[in-house]
Write an enzyme that holds these catalytic residues in place. Structure first.
Site, PDB file in Angstrom:
ATOM      1  N   GLY A  11       0.590  -0.820  -0.117  1.00 31.89           N
ATOM      2  CA  GLY A  11       0.311  -0.053  -0.303  1.00 31.89           C
ATOM      3  C   GLY A  11       1.166   1.688  -0.188  1.00 31.89           C
ATOM      4  N   ARG A  72       1.618  -5.097  -5.796  1.00 30.08           N
ATOM      5  CA  ARG A  72       1.157  -6.474  -5.210  1.00 30.08           C
ATOM      6  C   ARG A  72       1.415  -7.461  -6.051  1.00 30.08           C
ATOM      7  NH1 ARG A  72      -0.814  -4.449   0.183  1.00 30.08           N
ATOM      8  NH2 ARG A  72      -2.534  -2.858  -0.635  1.00 30.08           N
ATOM      9  N   ASP A 103       4.493  -4.704   6.374  1.00 31.86           N
ATOM     10  CA  ASP A 103       5.475  -5.729   6.411  1.00 31.86           C
ATOM     11  C   ASP A 103       5.666  -7.170   5.448  1.00 31.86           C
ATOM     12  OD1 ASP A 103       2.388  -6.230   6.000  1.00 31.86           O
ATOM     13  OD2 ASP A 103       2.851  -7.739   8.720  1.00 31.86           O
ATOM     14  N   THR A 125       4.069   2.199   5.481  1.00 40.23           N
ATOM     15  CA  THR A 125       2.750   1.947   5.659  1.00 40.23           C
ATOM     16  C   THR A 125       2.156   2.969   6.334  1.00 40.23           C
ATOM     17  OG1 THR A 125       1.192   0.349   6.340  1.00 40.23           O
ATOM     18  CG2 THR A 125       3.440   0.501   7.278  1.00 40.23           C
ATOM     19  N   ASP A 127      -0.676   2.057   8.419  1.00 42.71           N
ATOM     20  CA  ASP A 127      -0.931   1.517   9.495  1.00 42.71           C
ATOM     21  C   ASP A 127      -0.085   1.712  11.055  1.00 42.71           C
ATOM     22  OD1 ASP A 127      -2.852   0.785   7.546  1.00 42.71           O
ATOM     23  OD2 ASP A 127      -1.635  -0.340   7.159  1.00 42.71           O
ATOM     24  N   ASP A 129       2.089  -0.742  11.665  1.00 42.45           N
ATOM     25  CA  ASP A 129       1.857  -1.640  12.559  1.00 42.45           C
ATOM     26  C   ASP A 129       2.989  -2.350  12.055  1.00 42.45           C
ATOM     27  OD1 ASP A 129       1.816  -1.732  10.049  1.00 42.45           O
ATOM     28  OD2 ASP A 129      -0.004  -3.503   9.851  1.00 42.45           O
ATOM     29  N   ARG A 171      -5.620  -2.005   9.204  1.00 47.87           N
ATOM     30  CA  ARG A 171      -5.586  -3.695   9.538  1.00 47.87           C
ATOM     31  C   ARG A 171      -5.968  -4.296  10.737  1.00 47.87           C
ATOM     32  NH1 ARG A 171      -2.828  -6.049   4.283  1.00 47.87           N
ATOM     33  NH2 ARG A 171      -2.819  -4.717   2.997  1.00 47.87           N
TER      34      ARG A 171
HETATM   35  P1  ATP Z   1       0.670  -2.407   3.331  1.00 50.81           P
HETATM   36  O1  ATP Z   1       0.993  -2.751   4.663  1.00 50.81           O
HETATM   37  O2  ATP Z   1       0.692  -0.950   2.947  1.00 50.81           O
HETATM   38  O3  ATP Z   1      -0.387  -3.087   2.780  1.00 50.81           O
HETATM   39  P2  ATP Z   1       1.962  -4.379   2.622  1.00 50.81           P
HETATM   40  O4  ATP Z   1       3.991  -4.253   2.271  1.00 50.81           O
HETATM   41  O5  ATP Z   1       2.405  -5.488   3.736  1.00 50.81           O
HETATM   42  O6  ATP Z   1       1.885  -2.946   2.520  1.00 50.81           O
HETATM   43  P3  ATP Z   1       1.571  -6.482   0.631  1.00 50.81           P
HETATM   44  O7  ATP Z   1       1.297  -6.393  -0.406  1.00 50.81           O
HETATM   45  O8  ATP Z   1       1.248  -7.159   2.373  1.00 50.81           O
HETATM   46  O9  ATP Z   1       1.343  -5.461   1.544  1.00 50.81           O
HETATM   47  O10 ATP Z   1       2.979  -7.283   0.394  1.00 50.81           O
HETATM   48  C1  ATP Z   1       3.922  -6.050  -0.684  1.00 50.81           C
HETATM   49  C2  ATP Z   1       4.182  -7.152  -1.689  1.00 50.81           C
HETATM   50  O11 ATP Z   1       5.593  -8.046  -0.962  1.00 50.81           O
HETATM   51  C3  ATP Z   1       3.611  -8.150  -2.747  1.00 50.81           C
HETATM   52  O12 ATP Z   1       2.575  -7.792  -3.080  1.00 50.81           O
HETATM   53  C4  ATP Z   1       4.425  -9.715  -2.461  1.00 50.81           C
HETATM   54  O13 ATP Z   1       4.493  -9.279  -3.904  1.00 50.81           O
HETATM   55  C5  ATP Z   1       5.937  -9.766  -1.656  1.00 50.81           C
HETATM   56  N1  ATP Z   1       5.806 -10.395  -0.428  1.00 50.81           N
HETATM   57  C6  ATP Z   1       4.433 -10.429   0.764  1.00 50.81           C
HETATM   58  N2  ATP Z   1       4.410 -11.535   1.552  1.00 50.81           N
HETATM   59  C7  ATP Z   1       5.552 -11.524   0.687  1.00 50.81           C
HETATM   60  C8  ATP Z   1       5.991 -13.320   1.289  1.00 50.81           C
HETATM   61  N3  ATP Z   1       5.735 -14.196   2.394  1.00 50.81           N
HETATM   62  N4  ATP Z   1       7.004 -13.744   0.856  1.00 50.81           N
HETATM   63  C9  ATP Z   1       7.604 -12.951  -0.502  1.00 50.81           C
HETATM   64  N5  ATP Z   1       7.449 -11.778  -0.691  1.00 50.81           N
HETATM   65  C10 ATP Z   1       5.969 -11.756  -0.281  1.00 50.81           C
END
Ligand code: ATP
Length: 319
Positions: A11, A72, A103, A125, A127, A129, A171
């Site tokens: 995000g 994503r 995360d 982020t 959040d 978090d 979240r």
């Molecule tokens: P936000 O908390 O703002 O949504 P985020 O970084 O947590 O941000 P996610 O969609 O969970 O957002 O993760 C972003 C990208 O990171 C995913 O689309 C994927 O490509 C990668 N990713 C997420 N989880 C994993 C994992 N376990 N191993 C490798 N890559 C990952």
């Protein structure tokens, strides 16, 4: 390291641009080259990579969103996807990577580091978090956007003597709801970290009505339930009428606050310092006003904790 890469993922959050700018300029200041990777991990796999110069990150510190775009990417969750990403990085002569995101993005950075490619996580982020850092980039801006909205809703709530339920993002974390609720003078705040006492909420609202208080602001974190669900519960349980406002994506946009710009600049620059020391598998954060770095895995071993003393305080102040 002679060349590093930077990407934004997950995000978007206000201040991501300021972090990108800090990474690019800090690295160039220290004689390194920087590649911008567009569209997060998906762009990395696809080789959507371009060198960035000092001027390319000019006029962005004040802009919300991310000039590198975010995405994503499911493929990147597989080892095959991660290996494709590493070959792209190597093909472009990139020796270390800064990942700005939440995360999920951190899990990606950890996976790359485990496969031998030094990667550093910068918390971007709204959040708030991510365990190991007191604040994430974007939290302060989102908080202020929510407060502004609460103030506006309060005007109409008072004029029409109505109770409003305002749903905010976050979240599974209650930080945005808690901070915004306290700062906005909300009568009730529901966060995932504290079991919701709907009967208690009904009693408080009814006692308020008996005292002649005809309006009320209830903040509900999206991790608890939707504002619509809460409105239905109040109607069914006690015939209490409320209006619902879901703030939605306005919380993710807008020009970053001064705090977020400063935080992004500090954390982005620190990420470059870590890569200059040839270290990877590291997360950057701020604790007690000090910029810190710590093992990326630590961000997953601990749970994020909301400041529950603030929850108690909000209850004491909303009598
Ligand atoms: P936000 O908390 O703002 O949504 P985020 O970084 O947590 O941000 P996610 O969609 O969970 O957002 O993760 C972003 C990208 O990171 C995913 O689309 C994927 O490509 C990668 N990713 C997420 N989880 C994993 C994992 N376990 N191993 C490798 N890559 C990952």
């Amino acid at each position: 390291m002679k060349k590093i890469g930077v990407l934004t993922s997950g995000g978007d959050a206000p201040g991501m641009n300021a972090a990108v700018r800090a990474v690019v300029r800090k690295a160039i200041f220290h004689g390194m080259e920087v590649a911008g990777i567009y569209h997060g991990y998906q762009g990395l796999i696809n080789g959507n990579i371009e060198n960035l110069d000092v001027g390319d990150v000019g006029d962005i510190i004040q802009r919300g969103g991310t000039m590198l775009h975010s995405a994503r990417c499911l493929e990147f969750k597989t080892e095959e996807g991660q290996r494709k990403a590493i070959s792209q990085l190597k093909e472009h002569g990139i020796e270390g990577l800064v990942v700005i995101g939440g995360d999920g993005s951190y899990r990606g950075a950890l996976a790359l580091s485990k496969l031998g490619f030094p990667s550093v996580g910068v918390p971007g982020t709204i959040d708030n978090d991510i365990p190991g850092t007191d604040y994430t980039i974007g939290f302060d801006t989102a908080l202020n956007t929510i407060i502004e909205s609460i103030d506006k809703i309060r005007d109409t709530a008072t004029s029409h003597e109505r109770s409003f339920i305002i749903e905010v993002m976050g979240r599974d974390a209650g930080d945005l709801a808690l901070w915004a609720g306290l700062a906005g003078g909300a009568e009730t705040i529901l966060i995932p970290e504290v079991p919701s006492d709907i009967d208690g909420l009904v009693r408080r609202l009814e006692q308020g009505y008996e005292r002649g208080k005809k309006h009320s602001i209830i903040i509900v974190a999206e991790g608890v339930m939707s504002a619509g669900e809460l409105a239905t519960l109040l109607k069914e349980k006690a015939d209490i009428e409320t209006r619902v406002s879901v703030l939605g994506h306005i919380q993710r946009g807008g020009s970053p606050t001064g705090r977020d710009r400063v935080l992004a600049s500090q954390l982005g620059a620190k990420a470059v310092e870590v890569l200059m020391e040839d270290r990877g598998g590291v997360a950057i954060g701020i604790r007690n006003h000090q910029v810190v770095d710590y093992e990326l895995s630590e961000a997953f071993n601990k749970a994020h904790k909301a400041e529950l003393s603030m929850y108690t305080l909000s209850q004491e102040l909303s009598i």
